[in-house]
Design a protein around this motif. Structure first.
Motif, short mmCIF file in Angstrom:
data_model
loop_
_atom_site.label_atom_id
_atom_site.label_comp_id
_atom_site.label_asym_id
_atom_site.label_seq_id
_atom_site.Cartn_x
_atom_site.Cartn_y
_atom_site.Cartn_z
N GLU A 143 32.94 -20.30 6.68
CA GLU A 143 31.83 -21.19 6.31
C GLU A 143 30.48 -20.71 6.84
O GLU A 143 29.43 -21.09 6.30
CB GLU A 143 32.12 -22.60 6.79
CG GLU A 143 32.34 -22.72 8.29
CD GLU A 143 32.91 -24.08 8.70
OE1 GLU A 143 33.08 -24.94 7.80
OE2 GLU A 143 33.18 -24.27 9.89
N SER A 144 30.46 -19.84 7.86
CA SER A 144 29.18 -19.34 8.37
C SER A 144 28.74 -18.05 7.69
O SER A 144 27.69 -17.50 8.02
CB SER A 144 29.28 -19.10 9.88
OG SER A 144 30.18 -18.03 10.17
N ALA A 145 29.52 -17.56 6.74
CA ALA A 145 29.16 -16.31 6.05
C ALA A 145 27.90 -16.49 5.23
O ALA A 145 27.63 -17.56 4.68
CB ALA A 145 30.31 -15.87 5.16
N THR A 146 27.11 -15.43 5.15
CA THR A 146 25.97 -15.36 4.25
C THR A 146 25.99 -13.99 3.59
O THR A 146 26.52 -13.02 4.17
CB THR A 146 24.63 -15.54 4.99
OG1 THR A 146 24.52 -14.57 6.05
CG2 THR A 146 24.53 -16.94 5.59
N LEU A 147 25.43 -13.88 2.39
CA LEU A 147 25.47 -12.63 1.64
C LEU A 147 24.10 -12.33 1.06
O LEU A 147 23.48 -13.18 0.41
CB LEU A 147 26.50 -12.72 0.51
CG LEU A 147 27.97 -12.89 0.93
CD1 LEU A 147 28.84 -13.18 -0.27
CD2 LEU A 147 28.45 -11.64 1.67
N GLY A 148 23.61 -11.11 1.31
CA GLY A 148 22.30 -10.72 0.81
C GLY A 148 22.21 -9.23 0.56
O GLY A 148 22.95 -8.44 1.16
N SER A 206 24.40 -18.66 0.89
CA SER A 206 25.32 -19.24 1.86
C SER A 206 26.74 -19.05 1.35
O SER A 206 26.96 -18.68 0.19
CB SER A 206 25.03 -20.73 2.04
OG SER A 206 25.34 -21.43 0.84
N ALA A 207 27.71 -19.32 2.20
CA ALA A 207 29.11 -19.20 1.79
C ALA A 207 29.40 -20.14 0.62
O ALA A 207 30.08 -19.77 -0.34
CB ALA A 207 30.04 -19.50 2.96
N GLY A 208 28.87 -21.36 0.71
CA GLY A 208 29.09 -22.33 -0.36
C GLY A 208 28.49 -21.87 -1.67
O GLY A 208 29.10 -22.02 -2.74
N GLU A 209 27.28 -21.30 -1.62
CA GLU A 209 26.66 -20.79 -2.84
C GLU A 209 27.45 -19.62 -3.40
O GLU A 209 27.63 -19.49 -4.61
CB GLU A 209 25.22 -20.36 -2.54
CG GLU A 209 24.27 -21.52 -2.29
CD GLU A 209 22.90 -21.06 -1.83
OE1 GLU A 209 21.92 -21.71 -2.21
OE2 GLU A 209 22.82 -20.05 -1.08
N ALA A 210 27.91 -18.73 -2.51
CA ALA A 210 28.70 -17.58 -2.95
C ALA A 210 29.97 -18.02 -3.65
O ALA A 210 30.38 -17.42 -4.65
CB ALA A 210 29.03 -16.69 -1.76
N GLU A 211 30.59 -19.09 -3.15
CA GLU A 211 31.78 -19.62 -3.82
C GLU A 211 31.41 -20.22 -5.17
O GLU A 211 32.10 -19.99 -6.17
CB GLU A 211 32.45 -20.67 -2.94
CG GLU A 211 33.73 -21.24 -3.56
CD GLU A 211 34.35 -22.32 -2.70
OE1 GLU A 211 35.58 -22.52 -2.83
OE2 GLU A 211 33.63 -22.96 -1.91
N ARG A 212 30.32 -20.96 -5.21
CA ARG A 212 29.90 -21.61 -6.46
C ARG A 212 29.55 -20.58 -7.53
O ARG A 212 29.87 -20.78 -8.71
CB ARG A 212 28.70 -22.52 -6.19
CG ARG A 212 28.33 -23.38 -7.39
CD ARG A 212 27.39 -24.50 -7.02
NE ARG A 212 26.02 -24.05 -6.81
CZ ARG A 212 25.39 -24.04 -5.65
NH1 ARG A 212 26.02 -24.44 -4.55
NH2 ARG A 212 24.15 -23.64 -5.54
#
Length: 252
Positions: free
Chosen positions: A121-126, A164-170
């Motif tokens: 849940e703390s993952a971020t991607l850029g 964010s992790a949630g955005e990456a999943e979405r």
């Protein structure tokens, strides 16, 4: 080999851990070589049936070690980074990513070549390539728009948006998000299930899923030429200098 790439095995599952915590798991050419070796060995092994890539500590990877890349290619033949990218692109068996924290640059683009991607849940991607005076790599100029849509890909590649992790999943970059403390346990369980599946059927299925991706190799080749040119150019040099001097880059 590299002391910063740790290879472990549990049954038929291989885990590759990027372990350079003091440098936020930033990747050097030596580390890329070790990862390429591990992927190539995995591809040839009859015993190993699933491979998991993750990072040590609370970081997946900060991407390329810019100072290491600024030194230029000191090797002949195919640079280790391209060996790694070819190995992960062409691996005939399942490659699984457990994104345990920020994944920057190639920390995101390598995920586009993984078969199963899970995040804490703390993952971020850029992908801040343009901000560093560089261009997309690893086929991301083709694969990222295909994965998340052109609008979001442009927001990331050109404007530097971090997901964010949630955005990456979405947006479909990751399959599932787990609480940080549960990520590795969940991914190991998934990997064991993958490894227990019929190996020939698994290889054939992966091949079928990846049909029509011949353009990826062409995209990677075009990107690599421009990326290499930018590494030797004034914009990347200014980025590295600005980072060392803790100031904003001035591109004139």
């Amino acid at each position: 080999m590299s002391e910063n790439i740790i290879i472990t095995r549990e049954g038929r599952v291989v885990t590759l851990t990027i372990a350079r915590v003091e440098k936020k798991n930033a990747l050097t050419q030596e580390m890329y070589g070790a990862m390429a070796d591990a992927l190539e060995a995995y591809a040839e092994s009859d015993a190993d049936r699933a491979l998991v890539i993750t990072g040590a500590g609370d970081m997946f990877t900060a991407g390329n070690d810019l100072k290491d890349f600024a030194k230029g290619d000191r090797e002949t033949g195919v640079p280790p980074v391209w060996r790694f990218l070819h190995a992960i692109r062409d691996c005939p068996k399942p490659v699984i990513a457990a994104v345990n924290g920020p994944g920057i640059g190639i920390g995101l683009t390598m995920l586009l070549h993984c078969d199963l991607v899970y995040a804490g849940e703390s993952a971020t991607l850029g992908v801040p390539f343009v901000k560093l005076g560089l261009v997309p790599e690893a086929g991301s100029s083709l694969l990222l728009p295909a994965a998340v849509g052109m609008a979001v890909a442009n927001d990331m590649l050109l404007a530097g948006r971090t997901l964010s992790a949630g955005e990456a999943e979405r947006f479909g970059l990751v399959a599932r998000v787990f609480p940080d403390a549960e990520l590795m346990g969940a991914v190991r369980e998934i990997a064991r299930g993958v490894a227990a599946s019929a190996p020939v059927a698994m290889k054939l299925s992966k091949g079928l899923i990846r049909q029509g991706r011949e353009a990826v190799a062409d995209s990677m080749a075009a990107e690599s030429k421009l990326f290499a040119a930018q590494l030797q150019g004034p914009e990347f040099a200014e980025s590295v200098a600005a980072m060392g001097e803790k100031r904003a880059p001035d591109y004139g």
